[in-house]
Write a protein that holds these residues in place. Structure first.
Motif, PDB file in Angstrom:
ATOM      1  N   PRO A 214       0.841  -1.205   0.000  1.00  0.00           N
ATOM      2  CA  PRO A 214       0.000   0.000   0.000  1.00  0.00           C
ATOM      3  C   PRO A 214       0.876   1.254   0.000  1.00  0.00           C
ATOM      4  CG  PRO A 214       0.089  -0.967   2.191  1.00  0.00           C
ATOM      5  CD  PRO A 214       0.818  -1.921   1.278  1.00  0.00           C
ATOM      6  N   PRO A 215       0.329   2.408  -0.369  1.00  0.00           N
ATOM      7  CA  PRO A 215       1.133   3.645  -0.385  1.00  0.00           C
ATOM      8  C   PRO A 215       1.521   4.072   1.017  1.00  0.00           C
ATOM      9  CG  PRO A 215      -1.177   4.118  -0.827  1.00  0.00           C
ATOM     10  CD  PRO A 215      -1.045   2.627  -0.835  1.00  0.00           C
ATOM     11  N   THR A 216       2.782   4.525   1.191  1.00  0.00           N
ATOM     12  CA  THR A 216       3.211   5.080   2.478  1.00  0.00           C
ATOM     13  C   THR A 216       2.623   6.468   2.687  1.00  0.00           C
ATOM     14  OG1 THR A 216       5.220   5.859   1.383  1.00  0.00           O
ATOM     15  CG2 THR A 216       5.347   3.768   2.548  1.00  0.00           C
ATOM     16  N   ILE A 217       2.533   7.262   1.628  1.00  0.00           N
ATOM     17  CA  ILE A 217       1.859   8.569   1.665  1.00  0.00           C
ATOM     18  C   ILE A 217       0.792   8.517   0.585  1.00  0.00           C
ATOM     19  CG2 ILE A 217       2.109  11.058   1.466  1.00  0.00           C
ATOM     20  CD1 ILE A 217       5.006  10.773   2.219  1.00  0.00           C
ATOM     21  N   PRO A 218      -0.489   8.383   0.955  1.00  0.00           N
ATOM     22  CA  PRO A 218      -1.532   8.254  -0.060  1.00  0.00           C
ATOM     23  C   PRO A 218      -1.567   9.450  -0.997  1.00  0.00           C
ATOM     24  CG  PRO A 218      -2.373   7.691   2.115  1.00  0.00           C
ATOM     25  CD  PRO A 218      -1.012   8.283   2.321  1.00  0.00           C
ATOM     26  N   ARG A 224      -4.288  16.899  -1.074  1.00  0.00           N
ATOM     27  CA  ARG A 224      -4.798  17.838  -0.074  1.00  0.00           C
ATOM     28  C   ARG A 224      -3.714  18.781   0.407  1.00  0.00           C
ATOM     29  NH1 ARG A 224      -7.860  13.226   1.643  1.00  0.00           N
ATOM     30  NH2 ARG A 224      -6.217  12.667   3.129  1.00  0.00           N
ATOM     31  N   ALA A 225      -2.502  18.250   0.643  1.00  0.00           N
ATOM     32  CA  ALA A 225      -1.408  19.110   1.099  1.00  0.00           C
ATOM     33  C   ALA A 225      -1.046  20.153   0.047  1.00  0.00           C
ATOM     34  CB  ALA A 225      -0.186  18.258   1.446  1.00  0.00           C
ATOM     35  N   ALA A 230      -1.280  25.619  -1.946  1.00  0.00           N
ATOM     36  CA  ALA A 230      -1.658  26.574  -2.990  1.00  0.00           C
ATOM     37  C   ALA A 230      -2.557  27.670  -2.438  1.00  0.00           C
ATOM     38  CB  ALA A 230      -2.351  25.830  -4.126  1.00  0.00           C
ATOM     39  N   LEU A 231      -3.514  27.284  -1.555  1.00  0.00           N
ATOM     40  CA  LEU A 231      -4.379  28.304  -0.949  1.00  0.00           C
ATOM     41  C   LEU A 231      -3.585  29.284  -0.095  1.00  0.00           C
ATOM     42  CD1 LEU A 231      -7.471  26.139   0.086  1.00  0.00           C
ATOM     43  CD2 LEU A 231      -7.340  27.818  -1.761  1.00  0.00           C
ATOM     44  N   LEU A 232      -2.665  28.753   0.727  1.00  0.00           N
ATOM     45  CA  LEU A 232      -1.833  29.644   1.554  1.00  0.00           C
ATOM     46  C   LEU A 232      -0.967  30.542   0.685  1.00  0.00           C
ATOM     47  CD1 LEU A 232      -0.729  27.173   4.387  1.00  0.00           C
ATOM     48  CD2 LEU A 232      -2.489  28.953   4.493  1.00  0.00           C
ATOM     49  N   GLY A 233      -0.406  29.968  -0.404  1.00  0.00           N
ATOM     50  CA  GLY A 233       0.387  30.797  -1.309  1.00  0.00           C
ATOM     51  C   GLY A 233      -0.454  31.875  -1.972  1.00  0.00           C
TER      52      GLY A 233
END
Length: 411
Positions: A214-218, A224-225, A230-233
């Motif tokens: 399985p993925p370690t970081i989905p 989402r990150a 992008a929103l913060l930027g």
């Protein structure tokens, strides 16, 4: 003694599963005609068939009867010398029965299989597989276990590393697998490999296995990150590029207006100072809508093939007009334990191949990434029959495949 009988040939070599015809000579030593009954005898009587079980000979004459011997290709047929015996019984004097014997050299044969108890395991880095090494031949199998991985992405240890399996027996082996690379993964990864039981001078037994990581970081978490970043930027860019300059300009304009109010009116002919006005700025809200296409309707395709022994047969199913089919899983059924090769084709291109010798009952093949079939695409299930199962009473290899997936309207 009123009758004499003997085999015309000396010691013979017999291969299990093959027929061997032995000529048996019978001579009537009496002066009158006599009838005889010919029957197999000894431990090999179940292998032996008499072409003519009853004959009549005139006095002093002789005849030849064919004795057909078929050693079965099973583990209980031991390799080495075996005595074939035939009893000739005179009907008028049963006490004068004579027995003819010949020695057959039974040849060894190999039939070694690996039956995986967990062909697919899901783990991040390590998994333990269990499989049986079975010996269906008629001599001892001394096999060394070996990992076959051309991608060099899987490593591991066998427990035990070698096995000795008697004819008709099986031995349990555990394989502790470990993934070599890929500690950080965005998506699911499937590592395919094979285990092999080999012995010098014999054909190896092979079984396929898979490690699903399985993925370690989905991927959804990465999306989402990135969205939040992008929103913060965007907010930072809006602050430094729009809002802050507007506030500074508005403050400057107010100061200029106050200075203009305190400045005396200009004398005649002088150029008045330009008036400044402040501009209000409103922030607009943007709404993002994500469409949901749905998962489609569950659907199954079942194909049955009855292939003749030493022949090939197939069955096909086209995809209907106006729909697409996402292939997600496959189950191959070999309920009679036939042997041979099964293949699945899409539009004439092979996508799967299985050895029926390694499928006992049924075998499930999941798909991590579905295969999409368009309207008019053709699924073909082909079976090459080498031999029917030991418990089968049919004259064909009966094999089935269940193809699961989801259908949806074609765009």
């Amino acid at each position: 003694m009123s009758v004499q009988t003997w085999f015309s040939s000396g010691e013979m070599v017999a291969q299990p599963g093959a027929q061997l015809t032995l000529p048996l000579s019978i001579q009537n030593l009496r002066q009158s005609a006599e009838s005889y009954t010919v029957v197999p005898a000894g431990l090999s009587a179940s292998w032996t068939a008499i072409e003519r079980s009853s004959i009549t000979l005139f006095g002093g004459s002789q005849d030849v009867v064919d004795v057909v011997v078929t050693p079965p290709e099973v583990p209980t047929t031991s390799a080495g010398p075996t005595v074939i015996a035939v009893r000739v019984i005179p009907l008028s004097e049963p006490d004068d029965t004579v027995v003819a014997e010949i020695v057959l050299a039974i040849q060894p044969f190999d039939d070694r299989r690996i039956v995986s108890l967990q062909p697919v395991q899901r783990a991040r880095h390590r998994a333990t597989y269990e499989f049986m090494v079975e010996n269906h031949g008629n001599e001892l199998a001394s096999c060394r276990l070996k990992l076959v991985d051309t991608s060099e992405r899987v490593d591991g240890l066998f427990d035990p590393p070698a096995v000795g399996v008697a004819p008709g027996e099986a031995s349990l082996v555990r394989f502790k697998a470990k993934a070599r690379r890929g500690f950080f993964r965005r998506a699911t990864r499937t590592l395919d490999f094979e285990v092999e039981a080999e012995q010098q001078g014999h054909d190896p037994a092979i079984a396929s296995m898979s490690l699903v990581q399985p993925p370690t970081i989905p991927g959804a978490a990465i999306v989402r990150a990135l969205t939040i970043a992008a929103l913060l930027g965007g907010l930072a860019a809006a602050w430094f590029g729009v809002i802050r300059p507007e506030i500074r300009d508005a403050a400057t304009d107010l100061v200029d207006e106050r200075i203009a109010e305190l400045t005396p009116a200009p004398v005649d002919g002088a150029t008045p100072a330009p008036a400044t006005t402040a501009v209000d700025s409103d922030e607009a809200a943007v709404e993002t809508v994500t469409a949901d296409d749905g998962d489609g309707e569950p659907s199954f395709i079942r194909l049955t093939v009855d292939a003749p022994i030493l022949g090939t047969a197939d069955a096909s199913q086209p995809i209907g007009e106006g729909i697409t089919f996402d292939l997600t899983d496959i189950r191959v059924e070999n309920s009679l334990n036939d042997t041979g090769i099964a293949q699945l084709f899409i539009n004439g291109v092979q996508v799967y191949q299985w050895s029926l010798s390694n499928i006992r009952g049924q075998y499930f093949e999941p798909r991590i990434t579905p295969i999409r079939l368009q309207p008019g695409d053709n699924l073909t299930f082909s079976v090459k029959c080498d031999a029917k199962g030991a418990t089968s009473t049919a004259d064909t290899c009966s094999t089935r495949i269940n193809i699961g997936g989801r259908t949806r309207p074609a765009l």
